[in-house]
Design a protein around this motif. Sequence first.
Motif, PDB file in Angstrom:
ATOM      1  N   LEU A  63       0.822  -1.208   0.000  1.00 32.40           N
ATOM      2  CA  LEU A  63       0.000   0.000   0.000  1.00 32.40           C
ATOM      3  C   LEU A  63       0.860   1.265   0.000  1.00 32.40           C
ATOM      4  CD1 LEU A  63      -2.821  -1.001   2.523  1.00 32.40           C
ATOM      5  CD2 LEU A  63      -3.058  -0.656   0.048  1.00 32.40           C
ATOM      6  N   LEU A  64       1.936   1.263   0.781  1.00 32.03           N
ATOM      7  CA  LEU A  64       2.824   2.429   0.804  1.00 32.03           C
ATOM      8  C   LEU A  64       3.501   2.632  -0.548  1.00 32.03           C
ATOM      9  CD1 LEU A  64       4.482   2.049   4.325  1.00 32.03           C
ATOM     10  CD2 LEU A  64       2.910   3.853   3.600  1.00 32.03           C
ATOM     11  N   LEU A  65       3.937   1.534  -1.166  1.00 35.37           N
ATOM     12  CA  LEU A  65       4.563   1.641  -2.487  1.00 35.37           C
ATOM     13  C   LEU A  65       3.565   2.138  -3.519  1.00 35.37           C
ATOM     14  CD1 LEU A  65       6.962   1.178  -4.371  1.00 35.37           C
ATOM     15  CD2 LEU A  65       6.224  -1.207  -4.614  1.00 35.37           C
ATOM     16  N   LEU A 104      -5.724   3.414   4.748  1.00 31.17           N
ATOM     17  CA  LEU A 104      -5.743   1.943   4.741  1.00 31.17           C
ATOM     18  C   LEU A 104      -4.505   1.367   5.425  1.00 31.17           C
ATOM     19  CD1 LEU A 104      -7.068   0.948   1.184  1.00 31.17           C
ATOM     20  CD2 LEU A 104      -8.251   0.775   3.378  1.00 31.17           C
ATOM     21  N   VAL A 105      -3.372   2.067   5.298  1.00 34.36           N
ATOM     22  CA  VAL A 105      -2.150   1.600   5.955  1.00 34.36           C
ATOM     23  C   VAL A 105      -2.348   1.526   7.463  1.00 34.36           C
ATOM     24  CG1 VAL A 105       0.237   2.231   6.490  1.00 34.36           C
ATOM     25  CG2 VAL A 105      -0.584   2.360   4.138  1.00 34.36           C
ATOM     26  N   VAL A 106      -2.973   2.560   8.028  1.00 33.26           N
ATOM     27  CA  VAL A 106      -3.241   2.559   9.468  1.00 33.26           C
ATOM     28  C   VAL A 106      -4.220   1.450   9.821  1.00 33.26           C
ATOM     29  CG1 VAL A 106      -4.085   3.926  11.415  1.00 33.26           C
ATOM     30  CG2 VAL A 106      -2.757   5.026   9.600  1.00 33.26           C
ATOM     31  N   MET A 107      -5.219   1.230   8.975  1.00 35.47           N
ATOM     32  CA  MET A 107      -6.170   0.154   9.221  1.00 35.47           C
ATOM     33  C   MET A 107      -5.486  -1.220   9.179  1.00 35.47           C
ATOM     34  SD  MET A 107      -9.058   1.605   9.845  1.00 35.47           S
ATOM     35  CE  MET A 107     -10.180   0.218   9.740  1.00 35.47           C
ATOM     36  N   ILE A 108      -4.497  -1.372   8.301  1.00 33.33           N
ATOM     37  CA  ILE A 108      -3.739  -2.622   8.248  1.00 33.33           C
ATOM     38  C   ILE A 108      -2.953  -2.814   9.545  1.00 33.33           C
ATOM     39  CG2 ILE A 108      -1.810  -3.782   7.123  1.00 33.33           C
ATOM     40  CD1 ILE A 108      -4.459  -3.985   5.631  1.00 33.33           C
ATOM     41  N   SER A 109      -2.402  -1.717  10.066  1.00 33.76           N
ATOM     42  CA  SER A 109      -1.703  -1.807  11.351  1.00 33.76           C
ATOM     43  C   SER A 109      -2.660  -2.259  12.448  1.00 33.76           C
ATOM     44  CB  SER A 109      -1.086  -0.453  11.711  1.00 33.76           C
ATOM     45  OG  SER A 109      -0.116  -0.067  10.767  1.00 33.76           O
ATOM     46  N   LEU A 110      -3.891  -1.727  12.424  1.00 35.31           N
ATOM     47  CA  LEU A 110      -4.921  -2.148  13.374  1.00 35.31           C
ATOM     48  C   LEU A 110      -5.205  -3.640  13.224  1.00 35.31           C
ATOM     49  CD1 LEU A 110      -7.421  -1.938  15.267  1.00 35.31           C
ATOM     50  CD2 LEU A 110      -8.700  -1.130  13.264  1.00 35.31           C
ATOM     51  N   ALA A 111      -5.451  -4.081  11.985  1.00 36.45           N
ATOM     52  CA  ALA A 111      -5.806  -5.479  11.751  1.00 36.45           C
ATOM     53  C   ALA A 111      -4.669  -6.412  12.148  1.00 36.45           C
ATOM     54  CB  ALA A 111      -6.169  -5.684  10.284  1.00 36.45           C
ATOM     55  N   THR A 112      -3.426  -6.019  11.853  1.00 39.40           N
ATOM     56  CA  THR A 112      -2.280  -6.854  12.197  1.00 39.40           C
ATOM     57  C   THR A 112      -2.129  -6.979  13.705  1.00 39.40           C
ATOM     58  OG1 THR A 112      -1.148  -6.150  10.177  1.00 39.40           O
ATOM     59  CG2 THR A 112       0.189  -7.173  11.883  1.00 39.40           C
ATOM     60  N   THR A 113      -2.257  -5.860  14.421  1.00 38.82           N
ATOM     61  CA  THR A 113      -2.125  -5.878  15.878  1.00 38.82           C
ATOM     62  C   THR A 113      -3.206  -6.727  16.516  1.00 38.82           C
ATOM     63  OG1 THR A 113      -1.131  -3.664  15.877  1.00 38.82           O
ATOM     64  CG2 THR A 113      -2.082  -4.441  17.942  1.00 38.82           C
ATOM     65  N   VAL A 114      -4.458  -6.504  16.112  1.00 38.77           N
ATOM     66  CA  VAL A 114      -5.566  -7.270  16.669  1.00 38.77           C
ATOM     67  C   VAL A 114      -5.431  -8.746  16.308  1.00 38.77           C
ATOM     68  CG1 VAL A 114      -8.068  -7.593  16.636  1.00 38.77           C
ATOM     69  CG2 VAL A 114      -7.109  -5.286  16.701  1.00 38.77           C
ATOM     70  N   GLY A 115      -5.031  -9.030  15.065  1.00 41.78           N
ATOM     71  CA  GLY A 115      -4.876 -10.419  14.642  1.00 41.78           C
ATOM     72  C   GLY A 115      -3.809 -11.148  15.438  1.00 41.78           C
ATOM     73  N   MET A 116      -2.677 -10.496  15.676  1.00 42.64           N
ATOM     74  CA  MET A 116      -1.600 -11.141  16.435  1.00 42.64           C
ATOM     75  C   MET A 116      -2.030 -11.392  17.881  1.00 42.64           C
ATOM     76  SD  MET A 116       1.800  -9.186  14.981  1.00 42.64           S
ATOM     77  CE  MET A 116       2.948 -10.258  15.854  1.00 42.64           C
ATOM     78  N   ARG A 143      -4.916  12.400  -7.762  1.00 41.93           N
ATOM     79  CA  ARG A 143      -4.024  11.359  -7.281  1.00 41.93           C
ATOM     80  C   ARG A 143      -3.811  11.465  -5.780  1.00 41.93           C
ATOM     81  NH1 ARG A 143      -0.318   8.767 -10.787  1.00 41.93           N
ATOM     82  NH2 ARG A 143      -0.779   9.088 -12.985  1.00 41.93           N
ATOM     83  N   LEU A 144      -3.676  12.693  -5.280  1.00 42.89           N
ATOM     84  CA  LEU A 144      -3.388  12.873  -3.867  1.00 42.89           C
ATOM     85  C   LEU A 144      -4.573  12.489  -2.988  1.00 42.89           C
ATOM     86  CD1 LEU A 144      -1.289  16.172  -3.766  1.00 42.89           C
ATOM     87  CD2 LEU A 144      -0.540  13.796  -3.978  1.00 42.89           C
ATOM     88  N   VAL A 145      -5.779  12.628  -3.509  1.00 40.49           N
ATOM     89  CA  VAL A 145      -6.952  12.144  -2.771  1.00 40.49           C
ATOM     90  C   VAL A 145      -6.841  10.638  -2.548  1.00 40.49           C
ATOM     91  CG1 VAL A 145      -9.458  11.834  -2.838  1.00 40.49           C
ATOM     92  CG2 VAL A 145      -8.447  13.995  -3.592  1.00 40.49           C
ATOM     93  N   VAL A 146      -6.430   9.928  -3.610  1.00 41.95           N
ATOM     94  CA  VAL A 146      -6.261   8.480  -3.507  1.00 41.95           C
ATOM     95  C   VAL A 146      -5.095   8.135  -2.583  1.00 41.95           C
ATOM     96  CG1 VAL A 146      -5.858   6.354  -4.800  1.00 41.95           C
ATOM     97  CG2 VAL A 146      -7.201   8.204  -5.828  1.00 41.95           C
ATOM     98  N   VAL A 147      -4.037   8.948  -2.629  1.00 37.89           N
ATOM     99  CA  VAL A 147      -2.870   8.703  -1.784  1.00 37.89           C
ATOM    100  C   VAL A 147      -3.252   8.741  -0.302  1.00 37.89           C
ATOM    101  CG1 VAL A 147      -0.667   9.669  -1.024  1.00 37.89           C
ATOM    102  CG2 VAL A 147      -1.151   9.465  -3.461  1.00 37.89           C
ATOM    103  N   LEU A 148      -3.990   9.765   0.106  1.00 35.46           N
ATOM    104  CA  LEU A 148      -4.421   9.852   1.497  1.00 35.46           C
ATOM    105  C   LEU A 148      -5.393   8.724   1.849  1.00 35.46           C
ATOM    106  CD1 LEU A 148      -4.835  13.680   2.130  1.00 35.46           C
ATOM    107  CD2 LEU A 148      -3.203  12.131   3.180  1.00 35.46           C
ATOM    108  N   PHE A 149      -6.200   8.310   0.880  1.00 38.85           N
ATOM    109  CA  PHE A 149      -7.091   7.168   1.093  1.00 38.85           C
ATOM    110  C   PHE A 149      -6.268   5.910   1.379  1.00 38.85           C
ATOM    111  CE2 PHE A 149      -9.340   3.458  -0.527  1.00 38.85           C
ATOM    112  CZ  PHE A 149     -10.573   3.566   0.099  1.00 38.85           C
ATOM    113  N   LEU A 150      -5.229   5.690   0.586  1.00 38.32           N
ATOM    114  CA  LEU A 150      -4.376   4.522   0.781  1.00 38.32           C
ATOM    115  C   LEU A 150      -3.616   4.615   2.100  1.00 38.32           C
ATOM    116  CD1 LEU A 150      -2.932   4.089  -2.840  1.00 38.32           C
ATOM    117  CD2 LEU A 150      -4.648   2.665  -1.709  1.00 38.32           C
ATOM    118  N   PHE A 151      -3.209   5.827   2.476  1.00 44.34           N
ATOM    119  CA  PHE A 151      -2.500   5.989   3.743  1.00 44.34           C
ATOM    120  C   PHE A 151      -3.411   5.656   4.917  1.00 44.34           C
ATOM    121  CE2 PHE A 151      -0.527   8.358   7.240  1.00 44.34           C
ATOM    122  CZ  PHE A 151       0.793   7.947   7.103  1.00 44.34           C
TER     123      PHE A 151
END
Length: 430
Positions: A57-59, A83-95, A73-81
């Motif tokens: 997602l960062l790439l 999602l990056v935080v949401m992935i951190s949430l999902a990874t932490t909760v999953g572990m 493009r920048l609207v999509v960039v912030l949208f993806l960013f």
Amino acid sequence: MSGTSALPAPIQAAAAPKATWTLSPYALPLHTFRIAAQCALPLIIWFSAGRLVRWALLLLAATLSHGSWYQARLVVVLFLFTLVVMISLATTVGMLYVIRGALMETRARRNASEAQEGLFGALNRTALVFSGIYMTWGFVDQDLRDFLNIDLFRQPDGILVDVMAGRESTVMGGLISLDWKVSLVTAVVAYGVKTIFGRRHEAGQGRFSGIVATFGELAFVFYGLNAIGAAVGVRSAWIGDRAVVAGGEKLATDAQSAIPGWETFWSDIWPNVISGLALPLAWLTIGILVYGAYAEDTQTTIRGTPLEVAAARLQDTHSLTRRALSKLTAGWTERWIPLLNSLRLTARGGAPLFGLFALCYVGLHIGGDYLTRAGQYLVASDKPYFWFITDVPVFFVSEFVVTTLTMCLIAATFDLAATRDRLRRPRVTG
């Protein structure tokens, strides 16, 4: 068949903790390593998958932050960013979720016929509070640095080329260059999403309402702060201003000349307090949320404290925790109330338990720094820019060891505290 399988559930719960040595707070390190050894495979899978998706997602965000239709493009960039935080949430909760089966408290709950909660239930309950802690305590700063590094390493000479061509460079500008009017419109949409799904979450409606509300909350913060920063001309610091330490900088500056020793306190003592006590407690709060000991109804968490009166006044509309954490710009309440509640729950396990938890947390991160340095030393080469290749696996292994053991440490601390508290409570028989 075990010797307790034929017993009634309450008696099984009372008889379950045979290994009483694990109830000692000083057994926390051993309990942590036991959990890590027992759950190594699912932890490896969750961490690796989370880091892979986060990196992708960062790439993708860094790649999309350059080219035509720049503002779109920048609207999509912030949208993806977001999602990056949401992935951190999902990874932490999953572990944290996959190791709950190794906890004494979980086995006791199952023996007492308590229904087993699914992953999405834990994720839905944790999401909103996680976003508040993640933003206000500056954990998002690492996501920002990783985005900037990926964008720079994609084209290391990009800034120089743009300057030589006489144009403004867009390298490392994907998160701060969005026009304030576009940011404002998008923030309004995100606010509507977080409000609608936040109310559904409060009403217990929708399996993923809390997750969607959290996404809207984070998007509202990112787009909103970008709009405010662009309007007042301070866009470069829009992430850093969310950290707790930054929130007190002005007050500390004003007090330096008036209070003896104040500058020493803020420069030498306070950062160590944050790193050694507040940050471990913030992560422990997330762990308690995942394991369900931090009820969404604040009355169960603050019962017997002055905050219970304040919560009762708000009972008709929102609970105290939801009201405090639904506004990421609120400040003090969202930073400290979850941590105070977490400390109150952990204190039931005894002061030595929390002290040893904080000590182990700090020791893990210091050890992680040394592990990173050792890895860089072992794979060092005299070839130019060879570290571009070797640093990635070195940092990955170091982060994996520290993150995995930290999650196991959080689970072990919760397990000892919850078990000791459960055994102290009078048992109902008959």
